[in-house]
Design a protein around this motif. Structure first.
Motif, PDB file in Angstrom:
ATOM      1  N   VAL A  21       0.825  -1.200   0.000  1.00  0.00           N
ATOM      2  CA  VAL A  21       0.000   0.000   0.000  1.00  0.00           C
ATOM      3  C   VAL A  21       0.865   1.258   0.000  1.00  0.00           C
ATOM      4  N   LEU A  22       1.935   1.265   0.769  1.00  0.00           N
ATOM      5  CA  LEU A  22       2.822   2.426   0.799  1.00  0.00           C
ATOM      6  C   LEU A  22       3.428   2.703  -0.569  1.00  0.00           C
ATOM      7  N   LEU A  23       3.723   1.649  -1.315  1.00  0.00           N
ATOM      8  CA  LEU A  23       4.315   1.832  -2.638  1.00  0.00           C
ATOM      9  C   LEU A  23       3.254   2.188  -3.668  1.00  0.00           C
ATOM     10  N   ARG A  24       2.133   1.480  -3.646  1.00  0.00           N
ATOM     11  CA  ARG A  24       1.124   1.651  -4.699  1.00  0.00           C
ATOM     12  C   ARG A  24       0.220   2.857  -4.492  1.00  0.00           C
ATOM     13  N   SER A  25       0.204   3.416  -3.294  1.00  0.00           N
ATOM     14  CA  SER A  25      -0.636   4.591  -3.037  1.00  0.00           C
ATOM     15  C   SER A  25       0.147   5.892  -3.173  1.00  0.00           C
ATOM     16  N   ALA A  26       1.419   5.816  -3.501  1.00  0.00           N
ATOM     17  CA  ALA A  26       2.253   7.021  -3.576  1.00  0.00           C
ATOM     18  C   ALA A  26       2.118   7.695  -4.940  1.00  0.00           C
ATOM     19  N   ARG A  27       1.819   8.976  -4.953  1.00  0.00           N
ATOM     20  CA  ARG A  27       1.792   9.739  -6.202  1.00  0.00           C
ATOM     21  C   ARG A  27       3.151  10.326  -6.531  1.00  0.00           C
ATOM     22  N   HIS A  28       4.023  10.363  -5.545  1.00  0.00           N
ATOM     23  CA  HIS A  28       5.397  10.832  -5.778  1.00  0.00           C
ATOM     24  C   HIS A  28       6.308  10.108  -4.807  1.00  0.00           C
ATOM     25  N   ALA A  29       7.598  10.182  -5.072  1.00  0.00           N
ATOM     26  CA  ALA A  29       8.571   9.505  -4.214  1.00  0.00           C
ATOM     27  C   ALA A  29       9.895  10.245  -4.277  1.00  0.00           C
ATOM     28  N   ALA A  30      10.704  10.068  -3.257  1.00  0.00           N
ATOM     29  CA  ALA A  30      12.105  10.468  -3.333  1.00  0.00           C
ATOM     30  C   ALA A  30      12.864   9.331  -3.997  1.00  0.00           C
ATOM     31  N   ILE A  31      13.708   9.665  -4.962  1.00  0.00           N
ATOM     32  CA  ILE A  31      14.509   8.666  -5.653  1.00  0.00           C
ATOM     33  C   ILE A  31      15.979   8.970  -5.420  1.00  0.00           C
ATOM     34  N   ALA A  32      16.738   7.934  -5.138  1.00  0.00           N
ATOM     35  CA  ALA A  32      18.185   8.067  -4.963  1.00  0.00           C
ATOM     36  C   ALA A  32      18.884   7.222  -6.029  1.00  0.00           C
ATOM     37  N   VAL A  33      19.820   7.838  -6.722  1.00  0.00           N
ATOM     38  CA  VAL A  33      20.596   7.165  -7.761  1.00  0.00           C
ATOM     39  C   VAL A  33      22.071   7.425  -7.483  1.00  0.00           C
ATOM     40  N   LEU A  34      22.935   6.843  -8.312  1.00  0.00           N
ATOM     41  CA  LEU A  34      24.375   7.050  -8.164  1.00  0.00           C
ATOM     42  C   LEU A  34      24.867   7.974  -9.269  1.00  0.00           C
ATOM     43  N   ALA A  35      25.381   9.143  -8.871  1.00  0.00           N
ATOM     44  CA  ALA A  35      25.863  10.112  -9.853  1.00  0.00           C
ATOM     45  C   ALA A  35      27.022   9.513 -10.645  1.00  0.00           C
ATOM     46  N   PRO A  36      26.955   9.484 -11.978  1.00  0.00           N
ATOM     47  CA  PRO A  36      28.001   8.834 -12.765  1.00  0.00           C
ATOM     48  C   PRO A  36      29.367   9.509 -12.655  1.00  0.00           C
ATOM     49  N   GLU A  37      29.388  10.809 -12.417  1.00  0.00           N
ATOM     50  CA  GLU A  37      30.673  11.512 -12.362  1.00  0.00           C
ATOM     51  C   GLU A  37      31.436  11.251 -11.072  1.00  0.00           C
ATOM     52  N   THR A  38      30.705  11.081  -9.954  1.00  0.00           N
ATOM     53  CA  THR A  38      31.358  10.991  -8.653  1.00  0.00           C
ATOM     54  C   THR A  38      31.074   9.696  -7.900  1.00  0.00           C
TER      55      THR A  38
END
Length: 249
Positions: A21-38
């Protein structure tokens, strides 16, 4: 020295349902990725929808930093779960570690994902077809659920994916299913909003169905309901929704 007790509880069905429910009811999210340069973590915010199998979907510009990062390294984490009044750490949240798969215009899933995304984010129609925009499906690999103080669980990615042979059939008939349901029961959406104690934010409408449940939207508010058992076809979805709307409490 005695071993420290694990902070994790045994993952049960209630924890799995809360995570879904926490995943499927979210209209937005914080996303974390790995910056390719650093190689440093880079966090941003994205609009979120779900595909027919419950896998989260994002729409992003190819000019954004997180899109460039995902093109180099598909690993990403999503944080979902809204805080309320008081201590924000007292509210449930889910961190989902995912592998990103680009879905561009030629992909056979593109039209389905586009329709489901717009049903949840109608304002995205202004830019969804720009040539530099594309979707990513973020397949869950594992997840960490914090249900509040002292309620921590570890989940497998499959706990968050709808495992049903009926997914494709239901996807093909999803729009028709909702239209037919509303035509037969013009007050079904109002009844659902009342029965599910939806916030009084205006009229509610069903904006998505799948084997596992349905979504309702009203302005910026989204409500997710999970069925007790997976629906086997579109008729089963209609039956489940009708029972929820009209059964005696």
């Amino acid at each position: 020295m005695k071993d420290q007790p694990s902070p994790l509880r045994e993952t049960d069905d209630d924890a799995r349902k809360l995570a879904r429910v926490l995943l499927r009811s979210a209209r937005h999210a914080a996303i974390a990725v790995l910056a390719p340069e650093t190689g440093f973590p880079f966090a941003s915010r994205v609009l979120l929808a779900t595909d027919i199998d419950g896998i989260p979907v994002i729409l992003v510009s190819q000019l954004s930093a997180h899109t460039k990062a995902l093109a180099r390294d598909p690993r990403a984490s999503l944080l979902t779960g809204e805080p309320g009044k008081g201590d924000p750490l007292a509210y449930p949240r889910l961190t989902t570690q995912c592998l990103a798969e680009p879905i561009e215009h030629g992909n056979p899933f593109y039209a389905r994902i586009r329709a489901r995304f717009l049903a949840r984010h109608p304002k995205a129609k202004l830019y969804i077809d720009f040539p530099d925009f594309l979707f990513f499906r973020l397949k869950p690999e594992q997840a960490s659920l914090n249900g509040g103080f002292g309620r921590a669980y570890q989940l497998d990615g499959n706990d968050l994916v709808i495992q049903s042979a009926a997914n494709e059939e239901i996807a093909a008939r999803a729009t028709e299913t909702v239209r037919d349901l509303v035509e037969r029961h013009p007050d079904v959406e109002e009844s659902l909003a009342t029965r599910l104690k939806a916030p009084e934010s205006g009229s509610w409408r069903i904006c998505g169905v799948d084997s596992s449940g349905f979504d309702m939207i009203s302005g910026d508010s989204l409500l997710r309901y999970e069925f007790e058992t997976l629906a086997v076809d579109a008729d089963h979805i209609c039956s489940n929704i009708s029972k929820i709307a009209y059964s005696i409490p």
